[in-house]
Design an enzyme around this catalytic site. Sequence first.
Site: not given
Length: 199
Positions: A79, A180, A182
């Site tokens: 990001c 993202h 994750e």
Amino acid sequence: MIGIIDYGAGNLHSVVKAVNRFGVKTKIISELSEFIGIDKIIFPGVGNAKKTMELLNNIGFSISIKDYINSKVPFLGICLGMQLLLDYSDEGDTGCLGVIKGNVSPFNQNLKVPHMGWNQVKQAVTHPVFRGIPDNSDFYFIHCFYVTTQETSQAVGYTQYGREFASVIAKENVIGVQFHPEKSGEIGIALLENYCVHL
């Protein structure tokens, strides 16, 4: 050892938790001395480009990051951590790390920002970070600015939101993802595993 950069605003917990699934050792880097012994780096960035660059410059992280990149240590920016790899960001009219030639610009004001939620990534080239990941897979985004690389070959994945923008960039040992991983379910975990284990 994978070093995860902590400058006081990154989304560290979810990144560390995801990386720990692979059985690799991690170290939180919150001061310069902790860069020692690092084999790979992850920079999970959130927040404002200008304020983050000021912080990185003040604590000396900018120089260390560029030194490690120049010494061919693998680097993954997430990001804002991706956006700061570029030369310049319109967010605060700030100079960035200059690792990859290009700029960071705001989305058209007619679009709803932030661009938030699931969106597809079109793979422009075959890159090891995409190992086992189907083309046009969905990842989770939340951002108001987008990246344009000077060298189009360094944009290895694209996403459509009002316009086509580079959502994955790569140059030698450096990778940046606008989304993202994750927060992107098993596909995102697969991408992280590709970086942490297979690259």
